[in-house]
Design a protein around this motif. Structure first.
Motif, mmCIF file in Angstrom:
data_model
loop_
_atom_site.group_PDB
_atom_site.id
_atom_site.type_symbol
_atom_site.label_atom_id
_atom_site.label_comp_id
_atom_site.label_asym_id
_atom_site.label_seq_id
_atom_site.Cartn_x
_atom_site.Cartn_y
_atom_site.Cartn_z
ATOM 1 N N SER A 155 -22.236 -43.439 -36.310
ATOM 2 C CA SER A 155 -23.519 -43.010 -36.870
ATOM 3 C C SER A 155 -23.972 -44.006 -37.920
ATOM 4 O O SER A 155 -23.196 -44.410 -38.779
ATOM 5 C CB SER A 155 -23.373 -41.640 -37.521
ATOM 6 O OG SER A 155 -22.896 -40.725 -36.560
ATOM 7 N N SER B 13 -26.481 -39.440 -32.687
ATOM 8 C CA SER B 13 -25.092 -39.793 -32.401
ATOM 9 C C SER B 13 -24.464 -38.653 -31.611
ATOM 10 O O SER B 13 -24.834 -37.496 -31.786
ATOM 11 C CB SER B 13 -24.306 -39.976 -33.692
ATOM 12 O OG SER B 13 -24.870 -41.012 -34.442
ATOM 13 N N TYR B 14 -23.500 -39.023 -30.771
ATOM 14 C CA TYR B 14 -22.847 -38.015 -29.930
ATOM 15 C C TYR B 14 -21.353 -37.943 -30.211
ATOM 16 O O TYR B 14 -20.745 -38.937 -30.628
ATOM 17 C CB TYR B 14 -23.076 -38.336 -28.445
ATOM 18 C CG TYR B 14 -24.503 -38.092 -28.019
ATOM 19 C CD1 TYR B 14 -24.868 -36.895 -27.425
ATOM 20 C CD2 TYR B 14 -25.486 -39.046 -28.263
ATOM 21 C CE1 TYR B 14 -26.183 -36.655 -27.054
ATOM 22 C CE2 TYR B 14 -26.807 -38.810 -27.900
ATOM 23 C CZ TYR B 14 -27.147 -37.622 -27.292
ATOM 24 O OH TYR B 14 -28.435 -37.375 -26.938
ATOM 25 N N GLU C 128 -26.816 -36.488 -37.311
ATOM 26 C CA GLU C 128 -26.383 -37.887 -37.387
ATOM 27 C C GLU C 128 -27.136 -38.719 -36.369
ATOM 28 O O GLU C 128 -27.314 -38.311 -35.226
ATOM 29 C CB GLU C 128 -24.869 -37.981 -37.147
ATOM 30 C CG GLU C 128 -24.088 -37.309 -38.271
ATOM 31 C CD GLU C 128 -22.586 -37.447 -38.105
ATOM 32 O OE1 GLU C 128 -22.133 -38.516 -37.655
ATOM 33 O OE2 GLU C 128 -21.885 -36.466 -38.429
ATOM 34 N N GLN D 165 -28.040 -42.669 -34.519
ATOM 35 C CA GLN D 165 -27.447 -43.956 -34.152
ATOM 36 C C GLN D 165 -28.097 -45.107 -34.888
ATOM 37 O O GLN D 165 -27.589 -46.208 -34.914
ATOM 38 C CB GLN D 165 -27.638 -44.202 -32.647
ATOM 39 C CG GLN D 165 -26.701 -43.426 -31.768
ATOM 40 C CD GLN D 165 -26.968 -43.718 -30.299
ATOM 41 O OE1 GLN D 165 -27.407 -44.805 -29.945
ATOM 42 N NE2 GLN D 165 -26.690 -42.742 -29.455
#
Lengths: 618, 234
Positions: free
Chosen positions: B2, B40-41, B71, B73
């Motif tokens: 992140s 983000s993942y 979060e 990227q």
């Protein structure tokens, strides 16, 4: 009696809404919802899905028509779904009429209430919804102030059990037909003519069936003697067809529900129709001919869908998506363009013979949970009878490839009670399941599961098997028990459809107008959500049949003659009765009929009679 | 990885109050995706976007100031994120404030420990102001308040008094307005409806619980008698 304005309904509903299950089913303020100014539109329609929100919102046709009607500035379309039992109880106790989600207007205020008929076991919900709306169920009890109650969808191909409740049916694809009907409703509001005169005009629209213009007489044994159409309406109501699917309306800004629905993803319709010609399959007959959308159109629609919905998964839908000629490039392009945004593709209807493991792998990158194949019958002989052109070899190769690529669960779908079925065919199911499981073991895979699922064959109108009886429930149950015994191994899971539900489904699938009182009786005695096993009340249905003197076996278990006048004789799918009869013959001779996409025309009749043609883009 | 962690304060009012807590993640996830912002993942077989909330708000209860952590990227101007996401949110969810978090900042669930409510409830019979104050102080004066909760397993008795930090009441027209502040923690909390039901029963206060309207006015980080917002604190 409560005050039934939209504002008052909303105020009252909000008082108890937190107490019912899944309240966001009932509020209609989802993303992309369309709320129009009631007074600035000429016609107000509510699209009614006779099942819960999560089921109805997963249905592509519902979404297409909702957005289609709303794309006309002069028309308004809202939605209503069958309220779940707890919500119904609250609404009835407080005498709040069933309302449409967008405006909270009661259904009674609309000009048109349009039901979709997706499965027979939802019929009681239709009547119950009318009752909850304070709209008389029976056509003859309704007045000019009541809405037009109309219905369409696959079950409208045998609409007869609902005759008496529905003012008119829309047969076939509604993209062009429904707006035409609504224009007539607008005209009727401006310059009203008599009910008869209005219906006569509506009956001129392609695919519109007005039952009161068709008179059915019966023989002493209960069979139909003749169906006579009034003058000035078509003797055979031929379905409406969208000739140019590529350019047909498709919503790329669909409603995005708050709660998780059954198919909670974007839906992209890659083609319509299937000409594989499985002889039990109604969809394969009534949606002919095959028409594909072009890859350019699909990619443009995908782009718009992603922007407008925020979903991370897109399903490429059709009756048999593996047959779509441009499937590879379309998937490839979608992944290339949207893969980085986390968008994945799902293929809900892959056939064993068009199955490509690489394809499945591209789309199931993340989770290799389960792959589903539908051989439908256990032996090659029976697969030839039903014209399911799957060879055992196809299935085993596909299963092997899947195990090698890391899948551990394979689901196999079969039907039990198919015409000509014998013990050998049932053993064939076990045999096939074992072969698949052994393949997995041989490949060194542990913890594999082969899920065998059987449904009960229900003969459907407009198919080569329409004359066939359904096998008696007691004998189907024996087969189910046998399969359960034989599939006890821990590598197998066996699930099967309830015989009693399938029995009533067959009664209504092949039923006629004499069943209408039964539906009414069942609703009055508390039947609804019959497709939900926890709600289905077989004993009540049996009591109703007995009380009304209706023999369900007459409909479900009687082999019909080719000479019999079928209850749906006056409804045309474009596929000729002669073709269906020939296909039935070929079934009994175990002869296959090849898909007309790849071989010669099989003569089903839809293209020449309707001036349409197969449309392939690959 | 992140690049950016955000904490956002938002409202969950009007129709949005019927969105179940479990569905709220998807609502934000889709709105952010529609806004063209890359989240983000999580790792693993089934990557999920990194979105987390504080204590669940009961379905049907409005929240005037709730919080979510997201979060991303990429690093984007905070004001731009809020503006772009706001455009994509359904009515009733309004973004109030946002703040970029340090990577090491504690999660909402780890810091939040109190909630305040405003409750409006109709009177079943006329109530005098004095009578109301007596009832409230009488109730607060109890060392233990046992309340029976009914679940699938049957009733369980619970002492709800320790959770109450503040309870005040006033009369407005034919309604009583309560201000309630409770502690929340991993071991649970008390629902405003339970407090009022107990008050009605133990102090014979004639209030009409059927017409109760609850608003959660805020969730807080409370310590040593003070309370602050998880945004200010972060």
């Amino acid at each position: 009696m409560s005050n039934n304005t939209a504002a008052e309904i909303r105020r009252q509903v909000e008082r108890f809404l937190p107490k019912v299950l899944k309240p966001s089913r009932y509020i209609g303020s989802e993303w992309n919802v369309i709320k129009k100014d009631w007074d600035k539109t000429d016609v107000q329609m509510v699209f009614a899905f006779p099942d819960v929100y999560e089921v109805g919102m997963s249905h592509l046709g519902t979404r297409i028509l909702y957005h289609l009607v709303n794309s006309y500035p002069e028309f308004l379309c809202e939605r209503v779904f069958a309220p779940w039992i707890d919500m119904e109880k609250e609404l009835r106790e407080k005498e709040i009429p069933l309302y449409a989600l967008e405006s909270f207007q009661p259904l009674k205020e609309f000009d048109v209430v349009g039901f979709t008929l997706q499965y027979e076991m939802s019929y009681t919900n239709i009547l119950n919804m009318l009752d909850m709306a304070g709209i008389p169920m029976r056509v003859e009890d309704r007045g000019p102030e009541d809405p037009w109650i109309i219905a369409g969808g696959p079950c409208a191909y045998n609409p007869e059990p609902l005759v008496g409740f529905i003012d008119f049916f829309l047969i076939g694809e509604s993209e062009e037909q429904l707006p035409e009907v609504l224009r007539l409703v607008a005209e009727q509001k401006k310059n009203p003519v008599s009910r008869q005169d209005f219906l006569r005009k509506v009956a001129q629209v392609q695919g519109v069936y007005v039952p009161e213009f068709y008179h059915v007489t019966y023989k002493d044994d209960g069979r139909i003697e003749k169906i006579v159409a009034d003058e000035g309406v078509p003797a055979l109501v031929e379905k409406a067809i969208v000739a140019d699917l590529d350019q047909a309306f498709f919503p790329t800004n669909p409603v995005v529900p708050y709660l998780e629905i059954v198919h909670d993803r974007m839906m992209l319709e890659v083609m319509r129709g299937c000409s594989r010609g499985c002889r039990f399959c109604q969809a394969g007959m009534i949606y002919r001919p095959v028409r594909e959308r072009s890859p350019e159109t699909l990619l443009k629609q995908t782009e718009e869908l992603v922007r407008a919905t925020g979903y991370d998964q897109i399903a490429l839908t059709s009756l048999s998506t593996g047959d779509y000629t441009c499937i590879q490039p379309v998937i490839h392009n979608i992944m290339e363009k949207h893969g980085a945004e986390g968008v994945g593709v799902s293929l809900p209807s892959l056939r064993v013979d068009s199955f490509d493991v690489d394809l499945a792998e591209t789309v199931q990158k993340a989770r290799k949970s389960g792959l589903t194949f539908a051989p439908e019958a256990g032996s090659q002989r029976l697969r030839n009878v039903i014209n399911k052109g799957v060879e055992e070899q196809n299935l085993l190769e596909a299963a092997e490839a899947a195990f090698k690529k890391g899948w551990s669960t394979i689901k196999l779908y079969f039907m039990v009670g198919l015409p000509t079925e014998t013990q050998e065919d049932i053993d064939g199911i076990i045999d096939l399941a074992k072969k698949v499981a052994n393949l997995g073991t041989k490949l060194g895979r542990r913890n594999i599961t082969v899920t065998v699922s059987t449904s009960v064959f229900v003969p459907k109108s407009h198919t080569p098997f329409q004359w066939e009886p359904q096998e008696a429930g007691s004998s189907v149950e024996l087969k189910q028990r046998y399969l359960r015994e034989k599939l006890r191994d821990r590598r197998f899971k066996y699930s099967y459809h309830d015989v009693t539900t399938s029995y009533l489904e067959a009664v209504f699938a092949k039923g006629d107008r004499k069943l209408a009182p039964l539906l009414e009786w069942a609703v009055k005695h508390g039947c609804r959500f019959d497709g939900w096993s926890d709600q289905f009340r077989y004993d009540v249905w049996m009591e109703g049949l007995k009380e009304l003197g209706i023999d369900p076996r007459f409909y479900a278990n009687r082999a019909m003659d080719y000479d019999d006048i079928l209850p749906w004789e006056h409804i045309g799918s474009g596929v000729s009765k002669q073709f269906l009869a020939e296909e039935h013959h070929r079934a009994l001779q175990e002869a296959k009929t090849i898909d007309c996409r790849y071989e010669d025309c099989t003569g089903c009749g839809v293209c020449p009679s309707r001036g349409v043609q197969i449309e392939l883009k690959g | 990885m992140s690049a950016m962690r955000l904490r956002i304060a938002y409202t969950k009012i009007e129709d949005a109050r019927y969105i179940a807590h479990l569905d709220l993640t998807r609502v934000f996830e889709r709105a952010i995706r529609r806004a063209g912002i890359h989240m983000s993942y999580s790792e693993g077989f089934n990557p999920r976007p990194k979105i987390s909330f504080g204590f669940a708000l009961a379905v049907g209860t409005e929240g005037e100031r709730e919080y979510v952590d997201v979060e991303l990227q990429e690093e984007i101007d905070l004001g731009e994120v809020l503006a772009r996401v706001q455009e994509q949110l359904p009515p009733g969810i309004r973004l109030l404030q946002g703040r970029a978090l340090d990577q090491g900042a504690k999660s909402l669930m780890a810091v939040l420990n109190a909630a305040s409510y405003r409750i409006r409830v109709p009177m079943a019979l006329p109530i005098q102001a004095e009578r109301l104050q007596e009832a409230v102080s009488g109730w607060l004066g109890r060392e233990h308040v046992t309340y029976s909760r009914y679940s699938k397993k049957g009733p369980t008795d619970k002492d709800i008094r320790p959770w109450i930090k503040l309870l005040e009441a006033k009369i407005q027209g034919d309604e009583v307005i309560f201000d309630l502040e409770v502690e929340m923690g991993n071991s649970g909390s008390v629902r405003p409806e339970e407090v009022l039901a107990s008050l009605r029963e133990l102090e014979n206060l004639p209030i009409e619980l059927d017409g109760i309207q609850v608003i959660r006015t805020g969730v807080h980080v409370s310590y040593e008698g003070g309370k602050s917002s998880p945004i200010e604190l972060a």
